[in-house]
Design a protein around this motif. Structure first.
Motif, PDB file in Angstrom:
ATOM      1  N   GLY A 140       0.806  -1.212   0.000  1.00 56.43           N
ATOM      2  CA  GLY A 140       0.000   0.000   0.000  1.00 56.43           C
ATOM      3  C   GLY A 140       0.841   1.265   0.000  1.00 56.43           C
ATOM      4  O   GLY A 140       0.523   2.239  -0.691  1.00 56.43           O
ATOM      5  N   LEU A 141       1.944   1.255   0.751  1.00 55.85           N
ATOM      6  CA  LEU A 141       2.825   2.426   0.799  1.00 55.85           C
ATOM      7  C   LEU A 141       3.530   2.641  -0.535  1.00 55.85           C
ATOM      8  O   LEU A 141       3.652   3.785  -1.007  1.00 55.85           O
ATOM      9  CB  LEU A 141       3.851   2.253   1.920  1.00 55.85           C
ATOM     10  N   GLN A 142       3.993   1.555  -1.146  1.00 54.10           N
ATOM     11  CA  GLN A 142       4.648   1.706  -2.448  1.00 54.10           C
ATOM     12  C   GLN A 142       3.688   2.260  -3.488  1.00 54.10           C
ATOM     13  O   GLN A 142       4.057   3.136  -4.290  1.00 54.10           O
ATOM     14  CB  GLN A 142       5.192   0.353  -2.911  1.00 54.10           C
ATOM     15  N   ALA A 143       2.456   1.763  -3.496  1.00 54.91           N
ATOM     16  CA  ALA A 143       1.473   2.256  -4.458  1.00 54.91           C
ATOM     17  C   ALA A 143       1.154   3.725  -4.210  1.00 54.91           C
ATOM     18  O   ALA A 143       1.042   4.523  -5.164  1.00 54.91           O
ATOM     19  CB  ALA A 143       0.204   1.409  -4.380  1.00 54.91           C
ATOM     20  N   ALA A 144       1.026   4.116  -2.939  1.00 56.04           N
ATOM     21  CA  ALA A 144       0.706   5.515  -2.628  1.00 56.04           C
ATOM     22  C   ALA A 144       1.854   6.441  -3.005  1.00 56.04           C
ATOM     23  O   ALA A 144       1.638   7.522  -3.582  1.00 56.04           O
ATOM     24  CB  ALA A 144       0.386   5.642  -1.136  1.00 56.04           C
ATOM     25  N   ILE A 145       3.074   6.055  -2.696  1.00 57.61           N
ATOM     26  CA  ILE A 145       4.231   6.894  -3.036  1.00 57.61           C
ATOM     27  C   ILE A 145       4.391   6.990  -4.549  1.00 57.61           C
ATOM     28  O   ILE A 145       4.711   8.064  -5.092  1.00 57.61           O
ATOM     29  CB  ILE A 145       5.499   6.331  -2.369  1.00 57.61           C
ATOM     30  N   GLY A 146       4.164   5.859  -5.247  1.00 58.93           N
ATOM     31  CA  GLY A 146       4.226   5.898  -6.706  1.00 58.93           C
ATOM     32  C   GLY A 146       3.186   6.835  -7.302  1.00 58.93           C
ATOM     33  O   GLY A 146       3.467   7.579  -8.251  1.00 58.93           O
ATOM     34  N   ALA A 147       1.972   6.836  -6.721  1.00 57.39           N
ATOM     35  CA  ALA A 147       0.924   7.736  -7.211  1.00 57.39           C
ATOM     36  C   ALA A 147       1.286   9.194  -6.941  1.00 57.39           C
ATOM     37  O   ALA A 147       1.054  10.073  -7.781  1.00 57.39           O
ATOM     38  CB  ALA A 147      -0.403   7.381  -6.541  1.00 57.39           C
ATOM     39  N   ALA A 148       1.855   9.457  -5.764  1.00 57.01           N
ATOM     40  CA  ALA A 148       2.252  10.833  -5.452  1.00 57.01           C
ATOM     41  C   ALA A 148       3.381  11.302  -6.362  1.00 57.01           C
ATOM     42  O   ALA A 148       3.405  12.464  -6.801  1.00 57.01           O
ATOM     43  CB  ALA A 148       2.679  10.928  -3.987  1.00 57.01           C
ATOM     44  N   ALA A 149       4.330  10.403  -6.659  1.00 58.54           N
ATOM     45  CA  ALA A 149       5.430  10.772  -7.553  1.00 58.54           C
ATOM     46  C   ALA A 149       4.926  11.030  -8.967  1.00 58.54           C
ATOM     47  O   ALA A 149       5.402  11.947  -9.659  1.00 58.54           O
ATOM     48  CB  ALA A 149       6.481   9.673  -7.555  1.00 58.54           C
ATOM     49  N   ALA A 150       3.953  10.239  -9.412  1.00 63.27           N
ATOM     50  CA  ALA A 150       3.415  10.441 -10.764  1.00 63.27           C
ATOM     51  C   ALA A 150       2.654  11.748 -10.886  1.00 63.27           C
ATOM     52  O   ALA A 150       2.536  12.310 -11.988  1.00 63.27           O
ATOM     53  CB  ALA A 150       2.507   9.269 -11.129  1.00 63.27           C
TER      54      ALA A 150
END
Length: 595
Positions: A140-150
């Motif tokens: 969940g954290l990886q997906a959230a950070i990836g979304a924020a970076a995108a």
């Protein structure tokens, strides 16, 4: 006035029902304990999907950009920002104390480094000792950070020059897309509880004939027929536990509204065979030792760790040779496979023929062995060994004398010695066997390559080289790959559409459909991890072109693909070993049950 019932199955069954009603232990085994266990387990899994796992965030930047990342993390469904520690020491204390399952570290100058294209690093620390919640929090954290970076604004001048397009994975989660724990774990645990109680109840019913009841009366009620005696004795328990099976299905498919996708007749027949097998196994062990406590100890040793050998938590393909062979002679292992294939995965009935035949063969074998053993005993029931009363021990004064007398009693009674001394030793060696492989490696996957280019071949080689996956099938169509998935020949499918390399070279993102079966959570996570790692590696190599991996051009390509680097750091079980996670707690509870 009617006379006594004629000898036969009905007479034996009536005698057993009367005894069950009068015996408190038997009533507990067949009614109170199953109902209580079902209630506790249903309440435990009332929240079927894991949500809002507590996370601690250490933000040393305190910028608008870091705040947006924190807000994105808090908005993710699987995690929630519960604490904001000022340093890593506070975050580690939160994880150790259980206040948080994971921590996110955002370094100083995070916003400035993003603007300077330095690709700053965000570190995720998560408690891997708690396997499932730790993995869920990490994902969940990886997906959230990836979304924020995108969502970060594009840097000025970033659009100039040529750059190849990325490989974008489209995940299609099969069987259990919500990762519902009722559908995965509770569905398997309920019949596991019943199989233990079934074997103990069958053993207790037969073993009581050698202790508190009369073997001769049992055989007389059957007209001297061992087959009639065995069938009549086990029939009431079969009927009771079939009703418990129906109750379990009502909990799963009625109360929790989990859909049933397979063949109901096949599933019902499998449940009947499971009960026959374990009633016969419990009876067989009692008939072999003719000692109620010892027979029940043996039943517990065989049935208690059976869930591990069934391949639900840790898959059978990752077990050692002994664990696989032992699992194959346990009826539960084949029943669980049929249960998942039919109830959860909805595969065609003919794909479950092999496990059904194995389950039927084991049920027949255990019943025949019990019948043959009872036949041999029936030829001379009066010669059944009786317990010989030992002379009372001499009274000893003091604590030392009491210890000596107790140790002498334990060592002199084979049943007590087996329960207190041998059973923990055997269980301690026996229970960890399915998990000694620690990691799941080389999970078979299929690749449908409709592109047939250098890029697609490179991706296939990378999938085969990854620790988690192994390409074992190259079908021409998706339908053929899905058929292999239903037969358990593969557990994931990677599709490479026609024109993938062309789209990448044109600078357009190429989409790769990925189909992963989530019926077994550990297999699902490892398969998805392997495919994602291989795809990301190939995408990074394509983006870097001919640049050296340690050169500035390669790093610039990485910055264009993702301006933030995410480092995943597991804690307390860094290798992700399944035995390190699952073995300590059951062994401790096993010892406590015998204290």
């Amino acid at each position: 006035m009617s006379g006594p019932a004629a000898p036969g199955i009905l007479s034996v069954a009536t005698r057993e029902v009367v005894w069950i009603w009068r015996d408190r232990v038997a009533l507990l085994l067949v009614l109170a304990i199953p109902l209580f266990a079902f209630f506790i387990l249903t309440a435990t899994f009332s929240n079927a999907v894991v949500r809002n796992l507590h996370v601690d965030v250490v933000d040393l930047d305190h910028s608008d950009t870091s705040l947006r990342f924190i807000q994105t993390i808090d908005a993710a469904p699987s995690v929630a920002v519960a604490r904001r520690s000022s340093d890593l020491d506070g975050a580690m204390h939160s994880i150790r104390s259980g206040a948080a399952i994971a921590a996110v570290f955002i370094p100083q100058n995070f916003e400035r480094d993003i603007r300077a294209a330095k690709r700053p690093q965000i570190v995720i620390f998560y408690n891997k000792q708690y396997f499932s919640p730790g993995n869920i929090a990490s994902g969940g954290l990886q997906a959230a950070i990836g979304a924020a970076a995108a969502a970060l604004p594009k840097q000025a001048g970033g659009a100039g020059g040529y750059r190849p397009g990325p490989l974008v994975t489209e995940q299609y989660v099969l069987t259990n897309p919500a990762l519902n724990y009722v559908q995965f774990l509770l569905r398997a645990i309920l019949p596991t509880v019943l199989h233990v109680l079934t074997a103990i109840a069958g053993g207790y019913a037969v073993g009581s004939e050698f202790s508190s009841r009369s073997m001769r009366e049992w055989l007389d009620a059957a007209g001297g027929s061992p087959l009639t005696a065995l069938v009549g004795k086990l029939a009431p328990y079969f009927g009771i536990f079939i009703l418990m099976m129906v109750l379990g299905l009502g909990i799963i498919h009625g109360l929790n509204q989990i859909p049933f996708r397979g063949d109901a007749i096949l599933m019902g027949a499998s449940a009947c065979l499971l009960l026959i097998a374990y009633l016969s196994l419990g009876a067989l062990l009692q008939l072999l030792v003719r000692n109620l406590p010892l027979g029940l100890s043996l039943t517990g040793i065989i049935c208690s760790p059976a869930f591990g050998f069934a391949g639900v938590g840790f898959p059978a393909l990752a077990m050692n040779g002994f664990a696989r062979v032992w699992g194959d002679i346990l009826p539960l292992r084949w029943y669980v496979q049929i249960l998942f294939d039919q109830a959860a995965r909805g595969v065609p009935a003919h794909d479950s023929v092999k496990p059904f035949m194995a389950l039927a063969a084991l049920a027949l074998a255990y019943f025949l062995l019990s019948w043959l053993r009872l036949t041999r005993i029936a030829r001379g029931p009066d010669r059944v060994p009786k317990a010989v009363a030992s002379p009372p021990p001499l009274a000893r004064v003091g604590i030392g004398g009491a210890f000596a007398a107790e140790y002498k009693r334990v060592l002199g009674d084979s049943a007590v010695f087996g329960l207190i001394v041998l059973a923990p030793l055997i269980y301690g060696v026996f229970y960890p066997q399915p998990y000694l492989g620690q990691l799941v490696r080389k999970i078979p996957v299929a690749v449908v390559d409709d592109d047939s280019t250098n890029l697609s071949r490179t991706l296939i080689q990378m999938l085969d080289a990854d620790e988690a996956t192994q390409v074992v099938a190259r079908p021409n169509t998706l339908e053929a790959a899905q058929a292999a998935l239903a037969r358990r020949e593969v557990f994931g499918i990677v599709g490479i559409p026609e024109g993938t390399q062309r789209d990448v070279l044109k600078g357009v993102g190429a989409r790769l459909p990925i189909y992963v079966d989530s019926a077994y959570f550990l297999l699902y996570n490892r398969t998805l991890q392997g495919i994602t790692e291989a795809t990301a590696t190939v995408s990074a190599d394509v983006a870097g072109g001919s640049a050296r991996p340690d050169g500035s051009l390669f790093r610039a390509a990485l910055v264009r693909s993702s301006p933030v680097e995410v480092l995943n750091q597991p804690l307390f079980n860094p290798t992700g070993g399944y035995a390190s996670y699952i073995v300590p707690a059951p062994l401790s509870s096993s010892c406590s049950r015998r204290c």
